[in-house]
Design a protein around this motif. Structure first.
Motif, short mmCIF file in Angstrom:
data_model
loop_
_atom_site.label_atom_id
_atom_site.label_comp_id
_atom_site.label_asym_id
_atom_site.label_seq_id
_atom_site.Cartn_x
_atom_site.Cartn_y
_atom_site.Cartn_z
N ALA A 45 0.83 -1.21 0.00
CA ALA A 45 0.00 0.00 0.00
C ALA A 45 0.87 1.25 0.00
CB ALA A 45 -0.92 -0.01 1.22
N LEU A 46 1.93 1.26 0.78
CA LEU A 46 2.83 2.41 0.81
C LEU A 46 3.52 2.59 -0.54
CD1 LEU A 46 4.46 1.98 4.34
CD2 LEU A 46 2.76 3.67 3.64
N TRP A 147 -13.72 0.16 -7.88
CA TRP A 147 -12.75 -0.88 -8.25
C TRP A 147 -11.68 -1.03 -7.18
CZ3 TRP A 147 -7.55 -1.33 -8.88
CH2 TRP A 147 -7.10 -2.46 -9.57
N ALA A 148 -11.17 0.10 -6.67
CA ALA A 148 -10.12 0.05 -5.67
C ALA A 148 -10.61 -0.59 -4.37
CB ALA A 148 -9.59 1.46 -5.41
N LEU A 149 -11.82 -0.24 -3.95
CA LEU A 149 -12.35 -0.82 -2.72
C LEU A 149 -12.55 -2.33 -2.85
CD1 LEU A 149 -14.95 1.92 -1.68
CD2 LEU A 149 -12.65 1.53 -0.75
N VAL A 150 -13.03 -2.76 -4.01
CA VAL A 150 -13.19 -4.20 -4.24
C VAL A 150 -11.84 -4.88 -4.27
CG1 VAL A 150 -14.01 -5.93 -5.89
CG2 VAL A 150 -15.39 -3.90 -5.44
N ALA A 151 -10.83 -4.20 -4.84
CA ALA A 151 -9.48 -4.77 -4.87
C ALA A 151 -8.93 -4.97 -3.47
CB ALA A 151 -8.56 -3.85 -5.67
N VAL A 152 -9.23 -4.04 -2.56
CA VAL A 152 -8.79 -4.20 -1.18
C VAL A 152 -9.45 -5.43 -0.55
CG1 VAL A 152 -8.90 -3.20 1.14
CG2 VAL A 152 -8.28 -1.76 -0.81
N LEU A 153 -10.75 -5.58 -0.77
CA LEU A 153 -11.48 -6.71 -0.18
C LEU A 153 -10.94 -8.04 -0.69
CD1 LEU A 153 -15.14 -5.34 -0.31
CD2 LEU A 153 -13.64 -5.51 1.68
N TYR A 154 -10.71 -8.13 -2.00
CA TYR A 154 -10.20 -9.39 -2.53
C TYR A 154 -8.72 -9.59 -2.20
CZ TYR A 154 -14.40 -10.93 -4.88
OH TYR A 154 -15.68 -11.41 -5.12
N GLY A 155 -8.00 -8.49 -2.00
CA GLY A 155 -6.64 -8.64 -1.52
C GLY A 155 -6.60 -9.26 -0.15
N LEU A 156 -7.49 -8.81 0.73
CA LEU A 156 -7.60 -9.40 2.07
C LEU A 156 -8.08 -10.85 1.99
CD1 LEU A 156 -9.16 -6.38 4.00
CD2 LEU A 156 -6.80 -7.20 4.11
N HIS A 157 -8.94 -11.12 1.02
CA HIS A 157 -9.40 -12.49 0.80
C HIS A 157 -8.22 -13.40 0.45
CE1 HIS A 157 -11.91 -15.80 -0.81
NE2 HIS A 157 -11.05 -15.81 -1.82
N GLU A 158 -7.36 -12.93 -0.44
CA GLU A 158 -6.20 -13.73 -0.83
C GLU A 158 -5.25 -13.94 0.34
OE1 GLU A 158 -5.32 -15.00 -4.29
OE2 GLU A 158 -7.48 -14.90 -3.98
N LEU A 159 -5.19 -12.97 1.24
CA LEU A 159 -4.31 -13.07 2.41
C LEU A 159 -4.92 -13.89 3.54
CD1 LEU A 159 -3.08 -9.39 2.37
CD2 LEU A 159 -1.59 -11.40 2.17
N THR A 269 0.02 -12.03 -4.14
CA THR A 269 -1.05 -11.51 -4.98
C THR A 269 -2.00 -10.62 -4.19
OG1 THR A 269 -0.95 -13.48 -6.37
CG2 THR A 269 -2.94 -12.15 -6.52
N GLY A 270 -2.37 -11.07 -2.98
CA GLY A 270 -3.23 -10.26 -2.14
C GLY A 270 -2.62 -8.91 -1.82
N ALA A 271 -1.34 -8.92 -1.50
CA ALA A 271 -0.65 -7.66 -1.22
C ALA A 271 -0.60 -6.80 -2.48
CB ALA A 271 0.76 -7.94 -0.70
N GLY A 272 -0.39 -7.43 -3.64
CA GLY A 272 -0.34 -6.68 -4.89
C GLY A 272 -1.65 -5.98 -5.19
N LEU A 273 -2.77 -6.65 -4.95
CA LEU A 273 -4.08 -6.03 -5.17
C LEU A 273 -4.28 -4.82 -4.26
CD1 LEU A 273 -6.40 -9.16 -5.59
CD2 LEU A 273 -5.64 -7.57 -7.37
N ILE A 274 -3.85 -4.95 -3.02
CA ILE A 274 -3.97 -3.82 -2.09
C ILE A 274 -3.07 -2.66 -2.53
CG2 ILE A 274 -3.49 -3.09 0.28
CD1 ILE A 274 -4.43 -5.87 1.17
#
Length: 286
Positions: A45-46, A147-159, A269-274
């Protein structure tokens, strides 16, 4: 110990690791320490926010960059599945003398890539055309926020931090083709089935964000290009299997090694989406 596990152990080309058995595919929580799963998304994220501040792209450019990044993630992350490993076994394994055809692993790899691109590129173009038809009712700024908010949710899903819906066709590649057709034909057909991405299991959540991003971008050309990239990326397990066997390794050893890195790739991948979500959101704010 099952017969499959015994066969796998006998073919390992590396020392047996404690995590090889009995669970060949543990969960991401078991495979990746919690500290790592916490540090990865924060770091991503940073990095994403920093890139947005440095480049200061507009909403359209930020969307395109985010979707391209998602395509690259999908091209890598979507490989780690039983289908991907099954393809690697068909492409890289030496052809049995009683099988029809005169192919080599490299030629079968070419046929597989061709089949994947022939179906993947039109799929991407069709998704982009849908987005083009909807462009009149899509506000780019708000669309990028969603799109960005959904990407965060699915990033957390992958993690492994939460569970999100993962709609898909829960089917594997047809195994009977391996017994009834020449290896190069099987390689081609497997590629054609894998190319669109939704005809079998969807291994990575990045695919959902890729489809959504292509729709929001509304460009058939971009869709075709990115799905071509993903199609070629899906050939990576076969490339790795060919290199592994040429170096003297065995296919059971290769499959075992791939199972060990499966969940690590998922966490990255999860971190990448975030990270991509942070890039998109900061780009809008700045």
């Amino acid at each position: 110990m099952t017969t499959i596990e015994t066969s796998l152990l006998s073919g390992l080309s590396h020392p047996v690791l404690q995590t090889d058995l009995p669970a060949l595919r543990p969960t991401v929580r078991q495979s990746v320490p919690i500290r790592v799963r916490a540090i990865l998304p924060i770091t991503a994220a940073l990095a994403g926010a920093g890139a947005a501040l440095a480049v200061a792209p507009g909403a359209g450019t930020a969307l395109t960059a985010s979707v391209v990044g998602t395509a690259l993630l999908t091209a890598i992350a979507a490989n780690w599945s039983t289908c991907g490993m099954s393809v690697a076994g068909v492409v890289a394994a030496p052809k049995q003398p009683d099988r029809a055809g005169g192919s080599t692993p490299v030629r079968r790899l070419g046929w597989h890539a061709l089949g994947s691109v022939l179906t993947g590129a039109p799929t991407g173009a069709a998704i982009g055309a849908i987005g083009m038809a909807l462009s009149a009712v899509i506000a780019p700024g708000w669309a990028l926020v969603v799109w960005a908010l959904v990407a965060v949710l699915y990033g957390l899903h992958e993690l492994g931090a939460l569970r999100m819906p993962t709609p898909m066709r829960r089917r594997q590649l047809p195994r009977h083709l391996r017994r009834t057709m020449a290896p190069r034909a099987v390689s081609f057909l497997y590629g054609a089935i894998i190319g669109p991405g939704f005809l079998i299991f969807i291994r990575s959540s990045a695919y959902y964000l890729l489809v959504a991003g292509v729709i929001l971008a509304g460009s058939p050309l971009l869709g075709a290009t990115l799905f071509t990239v993903v199609s070629l990326g899906r050939c990576l397990p076969s490339v790795a299997a060919i290199l592994h066997t040429r170096a003297g390794g065995t296919m059971p050893g290769f499959l075992s090694a791939m199972c060990l890195v499966d969940r690590r790739v998922q966490a990255i991948t999860g971190a990448g989406l975030i990270g991509l979500a942070a890039f998109a959101l900061v780009a809008l704010i700045s």
